[in-house]
Design a protein around this motif. Structure first.
Motif, mmCIF file in Angstrom:
data_model
loop_
_atom_site.group_PDB
_atom_site.id
_atom_site.type_symbol
_atom_site.label_atom_id
_atom_site.label_comp_id
_atom_site.label_asym_id
_atom_site.label_seq_id
_atom_site.Cartn_x
_atom_site.Cartn_y
_atom_site.Cartn_z
ATOM 1 N N UNK A 112 -50.410 1.848 46.810
ATOM 2 C CA UNK A 112 -49.200 2.390 47.417
ATOM 3 C C UNK A 112 -49.157 3.891 47.246
ATOM 4 N N UNK A 113 -49.411 4.350 46.023
ATOM 5 C CA UNK A 113 -49.343 5.784 45.744
ATOM 6 C C UNK A 113 -50.336 6.563 46.595
ATOM 7 N N UNK A 114 -51.471 5.929 46.863
ATOM 8 C CA UNK A 114 -52.508 6.627 47.625
ATOM 9 C C UNK A 114 -52.228 6.645 49.116
ATOM 10 N N UNK A 115 -51.525 5.609 49.630
ATOM 11 C CA UNK A 115 -51.407 5.470 51.079
ATOM 12 C C UNK A 115 -50.006 5.687 51.622
ATOM 13 N N UNK A 116 -48.984 5.746 50.765
ATOM 14 C CA UNK A 116 -47.622 5.847 51.246
ATOM 15 C C UNK A 116 -47.343 7.211 51.866
ATOM 16 N N UNK A 117 -46.494 7.205 52.869
ATOM 17 C CA UNK A 117 -46.011 8.437 53.473
ATOM 18 C C UNK A 117 -44.861 8.982 52.625
ATOM 19 N N UNK A 118 -44.422 10.183 52.928
ATOM 20 C CA UNK A 118 -43.288 10.766 52.224
ATOM 21 C C UNK A 118 -42.022 9.992 52.560
ATOM 22 N N UNK A 119 -41.096 9.938 51.592
ATOM 23 C CA UNK A 119 -39.823 9.279 51.831
ATOM 24 C C UNK A 119 -39.048 10.029 52.910
ATOM 25 N N UNK A 154 -40.938 10.321 63.307
ATOM 26 C CA UNK A 154 -39.875 9.739 62.486
ATOM 27 C C UNK A 154 -39.899 8.214 62.576
ATOM 28 N N UNK A 155 -39.449 7.568 61.484
ATOM 29 C CA UNK A 155 -39.337 6.119 61.484
ATOM 30 C C UNK A 155 -38.217 5.687 62.420
ATOM 31 N N UNK A 156 -38.526 4.734 63.282
ATOM 32 C CA UNK A 156 -37.535 4.180 64.194
ATOM 33 C C UNK A 156 -37.704 2.661 64.220
ATOM 34 N N UNK A 157 -36.802 1.971 64.903
ATOM 35 C CA UNK A 157 -36.898 0.531 65.024
ATOM 36 C C UNK A 157 -35.679 -0.170 64.452
ATOM 37 N N UNK A 158 -35.722 -1.489 64.485
ATOM 38 C CA UNK A 158 -34.610 -2.291 63.968
ATOM 39 C C UNK A 158 -34.317 -1.936 62.517
ATOM 40 N N UNK A 159 -35.359 -1.883 61.685
ATOM 41 C CA UNK A 159 -35.139 -1.639 60.262
ATOM 42 C C UNK A 159 -34.584 -0.247 59.996
ATOM 43 N N UNK A 160 -35.041 0.744 60.757
ATOM 44 C CA UNK A 160 -34.518 2.094 60.584
ATOM 45 C C UNK A 160 -33.032 2.132 60.912
ATOM 46 N N UNK A 161 -32.626 1.471 61.995
ATOM 47 C CA UNK A 161 -31.213 1.440 62.375
ATOM 48 C C UNK A 161 -30.377 0.688 61.345
ATOM 49 N N UNK A 184 -30.070 2.787 58.126
ATOM 50 C CA UNK A 184 -29.108 3.873 58.283
ATOM 51 C C UNK A 184 -27.680 3.346 58.241
ATOM 52 N N UNK A 185 -27.442 2.206 58.880
ATOM 53 C CA UNK A 185 -26.108 1.606 58.867
ATOM 54 C C UNK A 185 -25.712 1.173 57.463
ATOM 55 N N UNK A 186 -26.638 0.610 56.711
ATOM 56 C CA UNK A 186 -26.358 0.225 55.325
ATOM 57 C C UNK A 186 -25.971 1.442 54.493
ATOM 58 N N UNK A 187 -26.626 2.568 54.744
ATOM 59 C CA UNK A 187 -26.293 3.784 54.024
ATOM 60 C C UNK A 187 -24.853 4.203 54.237
ATOM 61 N N UNK A 188 -24.389 4.062 55.492
ATOM 62 C CA UNK A 188 -22.995 4.400 55.803
ATOM 63 C C UNK A 188 -22.046 3.442 55.092
ATOM 64 N N UNK A 189 -22.290 2.151 55.218
ATOM 65 C CA UNK A 189 -21.397 1.136 54.656
ATOM 66 C C UNK A 189 -21.325 1.233 53.135
ATOM 67 N N UNK A 190 -22.468 1.459 52.494
ATOM 68 C CA UNK A 190 -22.536 1.473 51.030
ATOM 69 C C UNK A 190 -22.343 2.858 50.438
ATOM 70 N N UNK A 191 -22.246 3.882 51.284
ATOM 71 C CA UNK A 191 -21.976 5.230 50.800
ATOM 72 C C UNK A 191 -23.105 5.845 49.995
ATOM 73 N N UNK A 192 -24.344 5.580 50.406
ATOM 74 C CA UNK A 192 -25.506 6.124 49.701
ATOM 75 C C UNK A 192 -26.471 6.746 50.710
ATOM 76 N N UNK A 193 -27.344 7.622 50.202
ATOM 77 C CA UNK A 193 -28.455 8.108 51.009
ATOM 78 C C UNK A 193 -29.565 7.060 50.967
ATOM 79 N N UNK A 194 -30.073 6.703 52.114
ATOM 80 C CA UNK A 194 -31.172 5.737 52.189
ATOM 81 C C UNK A 194 -32.466 6.507 52.421
ATOM 82 N N UNK A 195 -33.387 6.378 51.480
ATOM 83 C CA UNK A 195 -34.694 7.008 51.602
ATOM 84 C C UNK A 195 -35.724 5.920 51.857
ATOM 85 N N UNK A 196 -36.302 5.937 53.043
ATOM 86 C CA UNK A 196 -37.240 4.894 53.465
ATOM 87 C C UNK A 196 -38.654 5.451 53.465
#
Length: 306
Positions: free
Chosen positions: A20-27, A80-87, A90-102
């Protein structure tokens, strides 16, 4: 999508964390676009925010792992990350009042170890739920999926089912349910399937697209979307939509010892379902028929794979 079958031992999990550390993109911070932010139910809900675990509340950040399986999660033309999961993230971040870093961790097989190692709080990615997976992590069942076959454009070899894969070159992602399905098919063949195990889904699609492989067995939603939109390395591919196997759930993963996060996310998702926001997001990505009506946890036994 991806379905992880094996229970990873500690040593394997450690090795995967190195991967993961070797292949992951930036948050990437997920910010709700205007079309998501205006949806009913996508509003700060203090009761749910207060129910988050102390570690998330104190940091104000929810760390999310994903991998690339369009239209569930993929990179747009701007990177940029897009798609069902990105949307949804982002919505979860609003509802839960947190920054979501994916973070795109680079390979589906890296998702479970990343949660077990506590590198991420949750995965929002195309992981198929099954009872074996539920022994390792809690699985929030947030949409349906199935499995189909993808071939080169116009299906030149006339593949019409799993039995037609005998003697063919079939690319599959490492460590997935689809790989196990092809292995089981091969065991019944007079001429075994030539299985090409490849870590990353985009590279699996590329193998079929370029003719190195004759076919792949893949998530239904991803396959149909890729065919319709010819995205990325999916250009020149064709899903076989009449083949719909192993209908089940796709799930978000949380650690077994983190029930506060699990329950907060379930409640936030159900708020989106009840308000209609969730269905709107699913329809936006042409997957309305795969929407759930109730968000459940560890429910794979009630949706057994074929």
């Amino acid at each position: 999508m991806m379905r992880i079958q094996k229970i990873l031992k500690a040593g394997v999990a450690g090795a995967m964390v190195t991967l993961i550390a070797a292949s992951a993109h930036a948050a990437e911070k997920m910010t709700a676009d205007a079309d998501v932010a205006k949806l009913p139910g996508v509003v700060l809900t203090q009761k749910l925010a207060d129910g988050l675990p102390p570690s998330v509340k104190s940091s104000g950040v929810l760390k999310v792992a994903t991998d690339l399986t369009p239209p569930i999660s993929f990179h747009g033309e701007d990177g940029k990350l897009i798609g069902i999961d990105a949307d949804i993230a982002a919505a979860l971040g609003v509802i839960l009042g947190v920054d979501v870093q994916m973070t795109d961790v680079g390979a589906g097989a890296a998702i479970v170890p990343s949660i077990l190692a506590k590198r991420f709080d949750i995965s929002i990615s195309g992981i198929n739920d099954d009872p074996e997976l539920e022994k390792q992590v809690d699985v929030i069942d947030y949409m349906y999926d199935a499995t189909t076959i993808m071939t080169g454009k116009d299906n030149p070899l006339g593949i019409n089912g799993l039995d037609d894969l005998c003697g063919k070159k079939v690319a599959v992602p490492v460590g997935t349910f689809q790989a196990k399905m092809v292995e089981a098919t091969s065991a019944k063949c007079a001429t075994p399937v030539n299985i090409m195990s490849i870590p990353k889904m985009p590279d699996v699609l590329q193998a079929v697209r370029t003719g190195r492989a004759d076919a792949t067995v893949n998530g239904y939603a991803t396959s149909v979307y890729t065919t319709e939109h010819q995205t990325g390395n999916g250009k020149g591919l064709q899903a076989l939509p009449d083949i719909r196997l192993a209908v089940g759930y796709l799930g978000m993963l949380t650690a077994k010892d983190n029930p506060q996060l699990r329950d907060s996310v379930v409640a936030a998702l159900q708020q989106m379902v009840d308000s209609g926001a969730y269905e709107t997001i699913m329809k936006k990505w042409s997957l309305g028929p795969l929407a759930v009506k109730t968000v459940k946890v560890n429910d794979a036994a009630n949706m057994p794979a074929d």
